[in-house]
Design a protein around this motif. Structure first.
Motif, short mmCIF file in Angstrom:
data_model
loop_
_atom_site.label_atom_id
_atom_site.label_comp_id
_atom_site.label_asym_id
_atom_site.label_seq_id
_atom_site.Cartn_x
_atom_site.Cartn_y
_atom_site.Cartn_z
N PHE A 244 0.85 -1.19 0.00
CA PHE A 244 0.00 0.00 0.00
C PHE A 244 0.89 1.24 0.00
CE2 PHE A 244 -2.74 -3.25 1.84
CZ PHE A 244 -3.97 -3.00 1.22
N VAL B 205 0.63 5.24 0.27
CA VAL B 205 -0.40 6.12 0.82
C VAL B 205 0.11 7.56 0.89
CG1 VAL B 205 -1.75 6.66 2.89
CG2 VAL B 205 -1.44 4.28 2.19
N SER C 84 -7.01 7.86 2.30
CA SER C 84 -6.27 6.65 1.95
C SER C 84 -5.55 6.04 3.14
CB SER C 84 -5.25 6.97 0.86
OG SER C 84 -5.90 7.33 -0.34
N ALA D 51 -6.08 2.19 4.25
CA ALA D 51 -4.96 1.24 4.28
C ALA D 51 -4.86 0.55 5.64
CB ALA D 51 -3.65 1.95 3.94
N ILE E 198 2.84 -1.07 4.38
CA ILE E 198 2.19 0.22 4.12
C ILE E 198 3.27 1.29 4.18
CG2 ILE E 198 0.47 1.90 4.87
CD1 ILE E 198 -1.06 -0.38 6.20
N SER F 106 3.66 5.24 3.99
CA SER F 106 2.88 6.47 4.06
C SER F 106 3.81 7.68 3.88
CB SER F 106 2.15 6.58 5.40
OG SER F 106 1.21 5.53 5.55
#
Length: 268
Positions: free
Chosen positions: A167, A169, A178, A182, A199, A201
């Motif tokens: 992911f 983000v 988002s 996520a 993830i 970010s």
């Protein structure tokens, strides 16, 4: 000479065929299919529902292409394209790696169909949109709440996915939240006994995370609302995120698809 690891690249609600990201992936040794799904040539002019049979056909095409080495395919999508990729990974076989760039992990505003299964739309309410000081529309809060969290019936059943999911983000995404989506997707995977997904970010980063050195798109026409909306992002932070995210995507696909990440020598 091939064969090469295969990737299907899908963009969002703008429709049409966008090939530049697929071209860049090809330059890094991936056989890439830029896949349009509406508003292109003989495809429908709009989309009222999403039927995964069409996307399953693209998987079949790639898996049987002589330049694609298999045994699985990578998926790369942004926004609605990311949610289509997550749906493909959840319902279709031979997906080895999936990258979601600012996806929601939900059915959004349209029902997703595959055979006898349908994921109902989460829905939205335009009355929750706001007008910014510049006169543009901010739609970040128009989506309905995820009642029940990761067990909401509009969530894509990503726990069915065979391969890993990355992911990407933007924490300043103004298309939807988002970062929240996520985290909810991560909770769903872990609740079903799956490993916590990766993830990444990026603070100060908006919705349209493009390849490196592409100009940030702060606002543009959104086909859903037929008005100009803001996408979020601060120029410097967004630009830096695009450089890093691209390297993360290349590394992820190389790791899980068996790519060499050898780049074609430039002609200039």
């Amino acid at each position: 000479p091939g064969p090469f690891p295969g990737v299907i690249d899908i963009y969002g609600v703008g429709g049409g065929l966008l090939e530049y990201r697929a071209s860049l992936l090809a330059g890094h040794g991936f056989a890439t299919l830029a896949l349009a799904f509406y508003d292109f040539e003989d495809l429908p002019k709009d989309y009222s529902n999403l039927h995964l049979d069409y996307f399953e056909e693209s998987m079949y095409y790639m898996l049987h292409h002589p330049q694609v080495k298999g045994p699985g395919i990578g998926l790369l999508g942004i926004s609605l394209g990311a949610d289509i990729c997550l749906s493909m990974a959840s319902f279709l076989k031979n997906v080895s790696a999936t990258v979601s760039i600012n996806g929601s992990g939900t059915s959004g505003n349209r029902t997703i169909h595959y055979k006898q299964t349908s994921i109902p739309p989460l829905g939205h309410d335009l009355r929750r949109s706001q007008v910014t000081f510049s006169g543009l529309l901010d739609i970040v809060d128009i989506r309905n709440d995820l009642v029940g969290g990761h067990e909401n019936p509009s969530m894509i059943p990503i726990e069915r996915a065979e391969g890993p999911i990355l992911f990407i983000v933007g924490q300043d995404d103004h298309n939807w939240r988002s970062d929240l989506y996520a985290q909810t997707a991560s909770e769903r995977l872990q609740a079903h006994g799956k490993e916590k997904p990766q993830i990444i970010s990026y603070p100060g980063t908006g919705h349209y995370i493009e390849p490196p050195y592409f100009p940030m798109c702060p606002a543009s026409l959104h086909k859903l609302v037929n008005k100009t909306v803001i996408w979020g992002g601060e120029f410097r932070a967004h630009a830096k995120a695009q450089v890093d995210a691209w390297q993360q995507i290349l590394s992820f696909f190389s790791r899980h698809l068996g790519g060499t990440q050898n780049r074609v020598s430039p002609k200039l």
